[in-house]
Design a protein around this motif. Structure first.
Motif, mmCIF file in Angstrom:
data_model
loop_
_atom_site.group_PDB
_atom_site.id
_atom_site.type_symbol
_atom_site.label_atom_id
_atom_site.label_comp_id
_atom_site.label_asym_id
_atom_site.label_seq_id
_atom_site.Cartn_x
_atom_site.Cartn_y
_atom_site.Cartn_z
ATOM 1 N N LEU A 165 0.834 -1.209 0.000
ATOM 2 C CA LEU A 165 0.000 0.000 0.000
ATOM 3 C C LEU A 165 0.870 1.261 0.000
ATOM 4 N N ALA A 166 2.006 1.213 0.721
ATOM 5 C CA ALA A 166 2.902 2.375 0.785
ATOM 6 C C ALA A 166 3.463 2.692 -0.603
ATOM 7 N N VAL A 167 3.889 1.657 -1.324
ATOM 8 C CA VAL A 167 4.415 1.872 -2.673
ATOM 9 C C VAL A 167 3.318 2.451 -3.569
ATOM 10 N N ALA A 168 2.108 1.892 -3.457
ATOM 11 C CA ALA A 168 0.985 2.380 -4.275
ATOM 12 C C ALA A 168 0.703 3.853 -3.975
ATOM 13 N N ALA A 169 0.634 4.208 -2.681
ATOM 14 C CA ALA A 169 0.323 5.589 -2.297
ATOM 15 C C ALA A 169 1.419 6.541 -2.795
ATOM 16 N N ALA A 170 2.688 6.113 -2.682
ATOM 17 C CA ALA A 170 3.804 6.956 -3.116
ATOM 18 C C ALA A 170 3.730 7.207 -4.622
ATOM 19 N N VAL A 171 3.468 6.143 -5.385
ATOM 20 C CA VAL A 171 3.360 6.293 -6.842
ATOM 21 C C VAL A 171 2.188 7.218 -7.185
ATOM 22 N N MET A 172 1.061 7.015 -6.489
ATOM 23 C CA MET A 172 -0.141 7.804 -6.803
ATOM 24 C C MET A 172 0.065 9.297 -6.546
ATOM 25 N N VAL A 173 0.699 9.641 -5.403
ATOM 26 C CA VAL A 173 0.878 11.069 -5.106
ATOM 27 C C VAL A 173 1.883 11.695 -6.075
ATOM 28 N N LEU A 174 2.889 10.896 -6.512
ATOM 29 C CA LEU A 174 3.856 11.419 -7.488
ATOM 30 C C LEU A 174 3.202 11.621 -8.854
ATOM 31 N N VAL A 175 2.387 10.649 -9.277
ATOM 32 C CA VAL A 175 1.677 10.791 -10.561
ATOM 33 C C VAL A 175 0.787 12.029 -10.513
ATOM 34 N N TRP A 176 0.086 12.217 -9.385
ATOM 35 C CA TRP A 176 -0.789 13.383 -9.259
ATOM 36 C C TRP A 176 0.007 14.685 -9.393
ATOM 37 N N CYS A 177 1.063 14.809 -8.549
ATOM 38 C CA CYS A 177 1.781 16.090 -8.485
ATOM 39 C C CYS A 177 2.626 16.356 -9.732
ATOM 40 N N ILE A 178 3.122 15.295 -10.378
ATOM 41 C CA ILE A 178 3.987 15.483 -11.548
ATOM 42 C C ILE A 178 3.166 15.494 -12.853
ATOM 43 N N SER A 179 2.356 14.443 -13.059
ATOM 44 C CA SER A 179 1.640 14.355 -14.345
ATOM 45 C C SER A 179 0.449 15.296 -14.416
ATOM 46 N N PHE A 180 -0.306 15.412 -13.315
ATOM 47 C CA PHE A 180 -1.529 16.230 -13.362
ATOM 48 C C PHE A 180 -1.288 17.679 -12.967
ATOM 49 N N ARG A 181 -0.319 17.910 -12.049
ATOM 50 C CA ARG A 181 -0.127 19.268 -11.482
ATOM 51 C C ARG A 181 1.160 19.931 -11.914
ATOM 52 N N GLY A 182 1.905 19.314 -12.845
ATOM 53 C CA GLY A 182 3.019 20.013 -13.483
ATOM 54 C C GLY A 182 4.380 19.858 -12.846
ATOM 55 N N GLY A 183 4.489 19.091 -11.762
ATOM 56 C CA GLY A 183 5.801 18.839 -11.181
ATOM 57 C C GLY A 183 6.077 19.613 -9.911
ATOM 58 N N LEU A 184 7.291 19.446 -9.375
ATOM 59 C CA LEU A 184 7.669 20.035 -8.096
ATOM 60 C C LEU A 184 8.794 21.045 -8.285
ATOM 61 N N ALA A 185 8.766 22.112 -7.491
ATOM 62 C CA ALA A 185 9.877 23.077 -7.508
ATOM 63 C C ALA A 185 9.942 23.786 -6.165
ATOM 64 N N TRP A 186 11.141 24.133 -5.758
ATOM 65 C CA TRP A 186 11.286 24.886 -4.498
ATOM 66 C C TRP A 186 11.201 26.388 -4.765
ATOM 67 N N ASP A 187 11.737 26.799 -5.949
ATOM 68 C CA ASP A 187 11.623 28.193 -6.389
ATOM 69 C C ASP A 187 11.105 28.198 -7.808
ATOM 70 N N SER A 188 10.030 28.931 -8.037
ATOM 71 C CA SER A 188 9.440 28.971 -9.374
ATOM 72 C C SER A 188 8.477 30.152 -9.457
#
Lengths: 230, 230
Positions: free
Chosen positions: A17-40
């Motif tokens: 379940l942990a692996v599934a949740a980790a993949v899901m939150v990454l797919v959401w934030c990267i594929s659907f929400r454009g990725g991660l940045a500290w300064d942008s």
């Protein structure tokens, strides 16, 4: 121990379940929400650091720290060291994740600390930090007397379970809050992203339930030092 | 039992929290949101039935049903009867409360069952109903064999705690969801209503924590039949 299930066998489920949740939150934030940045200049990318760090860094790592004390086939002292170090890493990543939310708010002129999610989140981090410090002082270094340790152990387990459950609930509330904002801004209520976020929350809740259930199982057979507070 | 606290003493705290939460949700729905109605041209009055029934009817009554089994100075059979009857009333009030949400949505042309709150809520009601039926059949009538009862008891307690914690989390998510909609429609994020709703959620979470903590305390001294599954 209350139920006749071995921790090591049971924990296979939450690990998956942990692996599934980790993949899901990454797919959401990267594929659907454009990725991660500290300064942008796109401030929403700064926000995206928050769910990733809070889920993978805080909730999932904390869960593994809790479970390792019951499930690993190691001596009590080694498990205790892993338990406290992994909890410390989770707490630090959680604090950085909270900071990312403030950074996003401040740079986007959004009010801070008005929502239930934010209040509960701050409460969780504070209780978690105090619990870690108390656990370190009493059970690790310098260590309390035998009486204090045996008095403290069930409370350590109960407060730990309470703050962990509250953390998982706060995460679920956070997923709902963000998705509600997105839906008000036009994201389809029955679309792929909505289902992804809601199912990430449900997988996270199931993971939390299995982590807590682990506390009621039997420790590894080869281990004579298993704790049995509950 | 894990902690050296008597259930009857501890339960004073959640009883006070229950009264506080009940008053708070009533003040919110009546003074701030215009009152409750089953049929009205002002559809928001139909919605208001939902939080009142779910909190007072479902969450608070269920909590009392859980605690009575540990805290009341009565025989096991009497406590069991109170436990199952109060849980049944709570479940029925909960189902009526869920129906009120659907009624409000349908009469206001709002989509059903798209949010995490609604999904978790349906899940809670289903698990709660199945748990009640299983408990009735195995522990009350016709009653399972001694082996089945003792095998089932710790699972009954654990699944019960799981679904109760999930119910409290779902309630907190519901408070946040409704307040977020209200804030998008202009309610002040730092105003009296926002604080009232958020603090109602926090009092509810504290109540839930004390209900679960009661499961780890010692039953009433005069009672030789206390359960000790956990």
């Amino acid at each position: 121990m209350a139920i006749g299930v071995r921790a090591m066998h049971l924990t296979i489920v939450p690990h998956v379940l942990a692996v599934a949740a980790a993949v899901m939150v990454l797919v959401w934030c990267i594929s659907f929400r454009g990725g991660l940045a500290w300064d942008s200049s796109d401030k929403s990318l700064i926000f995206n650091v928050h769910p990733v760090l809070m889920l993978i860094g805080f909730i999932l790592l904390s869960g593994e720290a809790i479970m390792c004390y019951k499930s690993l086939p190691l001596s009590k002292e080694v498990k205790k060291l892993i338990h406290l170090v992994v909890h410390a890493i989770a707490l630090i990543l959680g604090i950085v994740g909270v900071y990312a939310a403030f950074k996003y708010h401040n740079e986007s002129n959004i009010a801070n600390l008005y929502s239930l999610h934010s209040w509960l989140g701050i409460g969780v981090i504070v209780i978690y930090g105090l619990q870690w410090i108390y656990g370190f002082l009493v059970f690790f270094y310098p260590g309390g007397s035998g009486g204090l340790r045996s008095e403290s152990l069930p409370w350590h387990v109960l407060v730990g379970m309470f703050v962990y459950i509250l953390a998982v609930a706060t995460a679920a509330i956070g997923f709902l809050e963000k998705l509600t904002f997105l839906e008000v801004s036009g994201v389809d209520k029955y679309g792929a992203e909505a289902y992804l976020v809601n199912f990430t929350a449900i997988v996270t809740i199931l993971y939390g339930a299995f982590v807590v259930l682990t506390c009621f199982t039997q420790a590894h057979q080869a281990d004579d030092y298993s704790y049995s507070a509950i």
